[in-house]
Scaffold this motif. Structure first.
Motif, short mmCIF file in Angstrom:
data_model
loop_
_atom_site.label_atom_id
_atom_site.label_comp_id
_atom_site.label_asym_id
_atom_site.label_seq_id
_atom_site.Cartn_x
_atom_site.Cartn_y
_atom_site.Cartn_z
N THR A 12 0.84 -1.19 0.00
CA THR A 12 0.00 0.00 0.00
C THR A 12 0.87 1.24 0.00
O THR A 12 1.76 1.38 0.84
CB THR A 12 -0.90 0.01 1.24
OG1 THR A 12 -1.69 -1.17 1.25
CG2 THR A 12 -1.80 1.23 1.24
N TYR A 15 0.99 7.61 2.65
CA TYR A 15 0.45 8.95 2.45
C TYR A 15 1.58 9.94 2.13
O TYR A 15 1.40 10.86 1.33
CB TYR A 15 -0.31 9.40 3.70
CG TYR A 15 -1.61 8.67 3.93
CD1 TYR A 15 -2.35 8.16 2.87
CD2 TYR A 15 -2.11 8.49 5.22
CE1 TYR A 15 -3.55 7.51 3.07
CE2 TYR A 15 -3.32 7.83 5.44
CZ TYR A 15 -4.02 7.35 4.36
OH TYR A 15 -5.21 6.70 4.58
N ARG A 151 -6.03 5.19 -2.96
CA ARG A 151 -5.39 5.56 -1.70
C ARG A 151 -5.39 7.07 -1.53
O ARG A 151 -5.66 7.60 -0.45
CB ARG A 151 -3.95 5.03 -1.70
CG ARG A 151 -3.15 5.31 -0.44
CD ARG A 151 -3.60 4.48 0.72
NE ARG A 151 -2.62 4.53 1.81
CZ ARG A 151 -2.84 4.07 3.01
NH1 ARG A 151 -4.00 3.50 3.31
NH2 ARG A 151 -1.90 4.14 3.95
N ASN A 154 -8.91 8.26 -0.77
CA ASN A 154 -9.25 7.98 0.62
C ASN A 154 -8.59 8.99 1.57
O ASN A 154 -9.21 9.45 2.53
CB ASN A 154 -8.80 6.56 1.00
CG ASN A 154 -9.71 5.49 0.41
OD1 ASN A 154 -10.78 5.79 -0.10
ND2 ASN A 154 -9.27 4.25 0.47
N LEU A 155 -7.33 9.32 1.29
CA LEU A 155 -6.65 10.32 2.13
C LEU A 155 -7.35 11.66 2.05
O LEU A 155 -7.55 12.34 3.08
CB LEU A 155 -5.19 10.47 1.67
CG LEU A 155 -4.40 11.60 2.34
CD1 LEU A 155 -4.32 11.41 3.84
CD2 LEU A 155 -3.00 11.70 1.73
N LEU A 158 -10.67 11.38 3.98
CA LEU A 158 -10.39 11.31 5.41
C LEU A 158 -10.06 12.69 5.96
O LEU A 158 -10.57 13.12 7.00
CB LEU A 158 -9.23 10.34 5.66
CG LEU A 158 -8.63 10.33 7.07
CD1 LEU A 158 -9.69 9.93 8.10
CD2 LEU A 158 -7.43 9.38 7.14
N ALA A 286 -13.09 6.20 8.04
CA ALA A 286 -12.20 6.31 6.88
C ALA A 286 -10.81 5.78 7.20
O ALA A 286 -10.16 5.14 6.35
CB ALA A 286 -12.11 7.77 6.44
N ALA A 290 -9.27 2.69 5.07
CA ALA A 290 -8.02 2.89 4.34
C ALA A 290 -7.03 1.74 4.58
O ALA A 290 -6.11 1.55 3.77
CB ALA A 290 -7.37 4.22 4.76
N ARG A 291 -7.22 0.97 5.63
CA ARG A 291 -6.34 -0.16 5.91
C ARG A 291 -6.74 -1.41 5.14
O ARG A 291 -5.99 -2.40 5.12
CB ARG A 291 -6.32 -0.45 7.42
CG ARG A 291 -5.84 0.72 8.26
CD ARG A 291 -5.89 0.39 9.75
NE ARG A 291 -4.94 -0.67 10.08
CZ ARG A 291 -3.67 -0.45 10.40
NH1 ARG A 291 -3.20 0.79 10.42
NH2 ARG A 291 -2.87 -1.45 10.70
N GLN A 297 -12.55 -3.01 0.29
CA GLN A 297 -13.34 -1.78 0.43
C GLN A 297 -14.60 -1.85 -0.41
O GLN A 297 -15.70 -1.50 0.06
CB GLN A 297 -12.49 -0.57 0.00
CG GLN A 297 -11.33 -0.27 0.92
CD GLN A 297 -10.59 0.97 0.50
OE1 GLN A 297 -11.18 1.93 0.00
NE2 GLN A 297 -9.27 0.98 0.68
#
Length: 421
Positions: A12, A15, A151, A154-155, A158, A286, A290-291, A297
């Motif tokens: 993954t 960030y 990803r 999602n960041l 979040l 979130a 994200a994990r 998901q």
């Protein structure tokens, strides 16, 4: 390229690695900054309307008015995000909204009628209606690897949820301390800085579709094309339908937060905390989502959505406001189903149609949101704020089996496996 773990599987992306890309950092910062100002502005105007009118319905109408122009703007102006360079469109939207917020400050300062304030809120949202469609489509273009895109999406979501927590919580404090006019100046400034970030850090790209600035006939044709495609694609149609269905329960806490605080003898500060409870829950959800892998998901979207209204049923006993805040946060945790839903919707949409498809879906989202705010506000005036939330949750649970029976689980799992491989 994504990092790989020692066993050879793609790891993954972090960030930090995503934010190291200057374009994503620019788009990310611009979205977060302008969104923070928006949260502050909504609390300011809602508090002002509630103070002048004393009506939960009128206070909820502020949120409804903020959604109504998006019904028309996203549907009709969504295609502009395909026909014009997306970065340019984002910058223009930001600058125009800054100017309109400045006019709103003047209207508040001169104590103009509530109708004028609501009309300016309508105009601000109308001008900004293509912003969402363009930013969603542009985000996909920043990443060749779709798993990195998800990803990054999602960041962003979040952070926007955490931003809402800070925005509404601080909004209640700021409005109570310095007044609505000064709070709105911060909103105007946020749009200006957002435009600067987008113009300086995001590269210019050509439009995704030919045609330039469309006329009314062309816009109508583009909207029809988007509607037909959405209706014909079972995966996109089902995801949009699920998001629309859940709105009544999702928005009920926000619609009555300020009146609920008043019902319990509290002030705007407590109302701001109640408004912040849902996005706080979404932020927690979130972080958990994200994990998960992209496939997980997508597979878990529907079960998460089904759990969302359950905590809100306890509002039927009219608990103290701190307990209500916990219930709002628990429901918000399940709202994180929207993160993979929005990202996957955009990935599965064809590139030349991404703007208009996001616009059509966003227009439906906005229309139902406006109706939900008004319906919950009217219920709160007819019963109590707590009862209105419980009724909204019950109605959503009763309607959910209609979506569950038609949910294309296998088609979405297969699409996720292919898109995020």
């Amino acid at each position: 390229m994504s990092q790989r773990d020692p066993g050879g599987e793609r790891a993954t992306p972090t960030y930090r690695s995503l934010l190291a890309r200057s374009e994503f950092a620019g788009l990310f910062s611009a979205r977060v900054l302008s969104d923070w100002g928006d949260q502050l502005a909504r609390v300011a105007i809602a508090a002002l309307v509630l103070h002048r009118s004393g009506s939960a319905l009128f206070a909820a109408s502020v949120f409804a008015v903020s959604f109504l122009p998006q019904v028309f703007g996203q549907a009709l102006l969504g295609p502009v995000a395909d026909r014009l360079p997306r970065r340019t469109l984002l910058v223009v939207c930001d600058l125009l909204r800054a100017g309109l917020v400045a006019l709103l400050v003047l209207a508040v300062f001169r104590q103009l009628p509530l109708a004028v304030l609501l009309a300016l809120v309508f105009g601000i949202e109308l001008v900004g209606s293509p912003f969402f469609a363009a930013s969603q489509a542009l985000l996909v273009e920043l990443f060749e690897d779709t798993s990195r895109y998800l990803r990054a999406a999602n960041l962003l979501q979040l952070t926007l949820q955490l931003n809402q927590v800070l925005g509404v919580a601080l909004g209640g404090l700021v409005v109570a301390s310095v007044g609505a006019d000064r709070a709105l100046w911060l909103d105007a400034a946020s749009f200006v800085v957002s435009a600067v970030l987008l113009g300086s850090l995001v590269s210019a790209r050509p439009a995704a579709a030919d045609g330039g600035v469309p006329g009314l006939r062309e816009l109508g044709r583009d909207v029809r094309e988007g509607l037909l495609y959405l209706r014909g694609d079972v995966r996109l149609r089902s995801m949009a339908g699920l998001a629309w269905l859940m709105l009544l329960a999702m928005l009920a806490p926000e619609a009555v937060a300020l009146p609920l605080a008043r019902d319990h003898g509290a002030d705007t500060r407590v109302g701001g905390l109640l408004l912040a409870a849902v996005p706080l829950g979404v932020a927690v959800g979130a972080a958990v989502v994200a994990r998960w892998t992209p496939a997980q998901q997508v597979h878990r979207m529907l079960p998460m959505a089904a759990l969302l209204p359950v905590p809100l049923l306890a509002m039927a006993v009219d608990p103290p406001w701190p307990v209500a805040g916990v219930l709002f946060a628990l429901a918000g945790t399940c709202q994180a189903f929207l993160l993979p839903l929005m990202g996957t919707f955009t990935v599965l949409a064809p590139e030349p149609l991404r703007g208009r498809l996001n616009g059509v879906a966003g227009a439906g989202f906005s229309l139902i949101s406006a109706l939900a705010f008004v319906a919950v506000g009217a219920l709160a005036d007819a019963t109590t704020s707590a009862t209105a939330v419980a009724l909204a949750a019950a109605a959503t649970l009763l309607a959910l089996p209609l979506v569950w029976r038609r949910w294309p689980a296998q088609e979405l799992d297969d699409a996720a496996a292919e898109a995020y491989s």
